[in-house]
Design an enzyme around this catalytic site. Sequence first.
Site, PDB file in Angstrom:
ATOM      1  N   HIS A  32       0.825  -1.217   0.000  1.00  0.00           N
ATOM      2  CA  HIS A  32       0.000   0.000   0.000  1.00  0.00           C
ATOM      3  C   HIS A  32       0.860   1.269   0.000  1.00  0.00           C
ATOM      4  O   HIS A  32       0.380   2.331  -0.345  1.00  0.00           O
ATOM      5  CB  HIS A  32      -1.015  -0.005   1.157  1.00  0.00           C
TER       6      HIS A  32
HETATM    7  C1  LIG Z   1       4.544   0.177   6.532  1.00  0.00           C
HETATM    8  S1  LIG Z   1       5.959  -0.634   7.128  1.00  0.00           S
HETATM    9  C2  LIG Z   1       5.281  -2.220   7.482  1.00  0.00           C
HETATM   10  C3  LIG Z   1       6.123  -2.981   8.457  1.00  0.00           C
HETATM   11  C4  LIG Z   1       5.530  -4.304   8.921  1.00  0.00           C
HETATM   12  N1  LIG Z   1       5.296  -5.225   7.808  1.00  0.00           N
HETATM   13  C5  LIG Z   1       4.261  -4.043   9.699  1.00  0.00           C
HETATM   14  O1  LIG Z   1       3.202  -4.440   9.210  1.00  0.00           O
HETATM   15  O2  LIG Z   1       4.334  -3.439  10.760  1.00  0.00           O
HETATM   16  C6  LIG Z   1       6.914  -0.964   5.662  1.00  0.00           C
HETATM   17  C7  LIG Z   1       8.273  -1.593   5.939  1.00  0.00           C
HETATM   18  O3  LIG Z   1       8.947  -1.772   4.704  1.00  0.00           O
HETATM   19  C8  LIG Z   1      10.334  -1.521   4.915  1.00  0.00           C
HETATM   20  N2  LIG Z   1      10.950  -1.233   3.620  1.00  0.00           N
HETATM   21  C9  LIG Z   1      10.861  -0.110   2.883  1.00  0.00           C
HETATM   22  N3  LIG Z   1      11.565  -0.243   1.728  1.00  0.00           N
HETATM   23  C10 LIG Z   1      12.102  -1.501   1.750  1.00  0.00           C
HETATM   24  C11 LIG Z   1      12.898  -2.242   0.827  1.00  0.00           C
HETATM   25  N4  LIG Z   1      13.277  -1.728  -0.349  1.00  0.00           N
HETATM   26  N5  LIG Z   1      13.225  -3.502   1.158  1.00  0.00           N
HETATM   27  C12 LIG Z   1      12.830  -4.054   2.340  1.00  0.00           C
HETATM   28  N6  LIG Z   1      12.084  -3.388   3.263  1.00  0.00           N
HETATM   29  C13 LIG Z   1      11.715  -2.132   2.958  1.00  0.00           C
HETATM   30  C14 LIG Z   1      10.328  -0.359   5.869  1.00  0.00           C
HETATM   31  O4  LIG Z   1      11.572  -0.232   6.548  1.00  0.00           O
HETATM   32  C15 LIG Z   1       9.177  -0.733   6.792  1.00  0.00           C
HETATM   33  O5  LIG Z   1       9.627  -1.465   7.898  1.00  0.00           O
END
Ligand SMILES: C[S@@+](CC[C@H](N)C(=O)[O-])C[C@H]1O[C@@H](n2cnc3c(N)ncnc32)[C@H](O)[C@@H]1O
Length: 438
Positions: free
Chosen positions: A324
């Site tokens: 999202h």
């Molecule tokens: C909205 S958070 C959701 C975290 C977790 N899944 C939750 O539901 O609480 C999105 C996560 O994606 C990670 N993220 C962003 N870009 C990323 C990438 N290129 N590869 C891996 N993780 C990434 C962020 O650090 C963050 O922890």
Amino acid sequence: MVLCRIPTYQNNVSIASLAADISALSMRVSSYLDANYHGQPDFTPTSVALPETPEFEALRNQVNDSALDLLRLVNGPKNTFRTLFFSHMDLAAAQVALSQKFFEHVPDDKVGISAAEVAMRAGMDEDRTTRLLKMLATHRIFEEQINGKFRHTASSSFLRTSAFNAMCEASLDDFFKATSEMNAWIEQSPYSMGLEDSAFHKRFGATFYGHYEENPAKATRFSNAMNEWSLIDDNFAILRDRFDWLSLTNAKVVDVGGGNGHVSIDLANEFPFLTFTVQDLSTHQLSTAQAHDVQNRVTFQQYNFFTPQPIHDAGVYLCRAIFHNHNDEDSIKMLRSLIPALEDRSDDPRILINDIIVPERAEGAVTRAEENQHRQMDLLMLALFGAKERTKRDWKRLLEEVDPRLEILSMHYNPRGAGLIEVRLNPTTDKKHPKLSA
Ligand SMILES: C[S@@+](CC[C@H](N)C(=O)[O-])C[C@H]1O[C@@H](n2cnc3c(N)ncnc32)[C@H](O)[C@@H]1O
């Protein structure tokens, strides 16, 4: 003879009909609370917490639709817009109250405290403190007594004690500032959107996560906010209850973009036979992990979800709240990075997507109040990430574009937030000539 079609409006309601609806619905709410030994809410700090059952939520949403419509009719467009278009003043008062810790400075007693004392504790002037407190009191956030002292109400007391205030602060600080750039950003970028092409990027000169990497205090606040948010939109319950974890022959779960792993940790506590690898790009997120009792079953790995998935033997690839905040182009890349890990497998692994499924429109059991909350999230994703929340049709289209072999096995809508979509790679579907899904 030309027959004119008379347009029909769903909006044929009157003040009297709405008042009757509200009266009947309010009685049902009140009876529900009594029947479930809940007590009746009021505005005092000791007021009862409301139930969060599906039955109560459905009633609450119906009351919202009717009561908001009644206000719209009684106020008329001019007064409605006067309140709506100036509501950022009300939000600004809450913004300052949160950052200056007014909610903590007002004591938890019936006596209250003068604005001068709040000002002294907050380290700011009395004039502005008074004006901000008075604005909040018009919303029953604090009560101004006849002697001029301010004391807590149910709402101000909630913000004093609930960890939800981390989400409120993040919303009124970064999100609010980014959203105020929405029109300027769309003027500049009328046909594109993405992480580096968003209202947030225009406001802060960095992507959302880039900005947080540079501001660890904000990153911690956001991480706390996300933990608390999962209590509000109830997506853990849907994740726990709407997938048959017990049927898994392969109990290895990869939590892609799992942040600090709080969801995997909660699942590990519920299902002792599961093991988890939490993957995230952010070292900050990974470093705030608190696996404690389940640390032998929850491990962490730094990984960029735009690169090929390194783990090829998991039973479930959990993707919670990671699509999202990415546009379709990026979401397709992320899902395609998973495909090689699903291919040529005899154990039929699953992708579990735990994200909002936005209703196409408010109809049937879906109220406008409910759709509005999903739409708020959708536009928040637009402002922060140049991204979107997706309808059922959007999800189907997205998955089909990633790989026609991806088959949706089930979709569970959640009126309060993230739903659950179970997906598998169907090896019998021709990659080039897919079966048309219903
Ligand atoms: C909205 S958070 C959701 C975290 C977790 N899944 C939750 O539901 O609480 C999105 C996560 O994606 C990670 N993220 C962003 N870009 C990323 C990438 N290129 N590869 C891996 N993780 C990434 C962020 O650090 C963050 O922890």
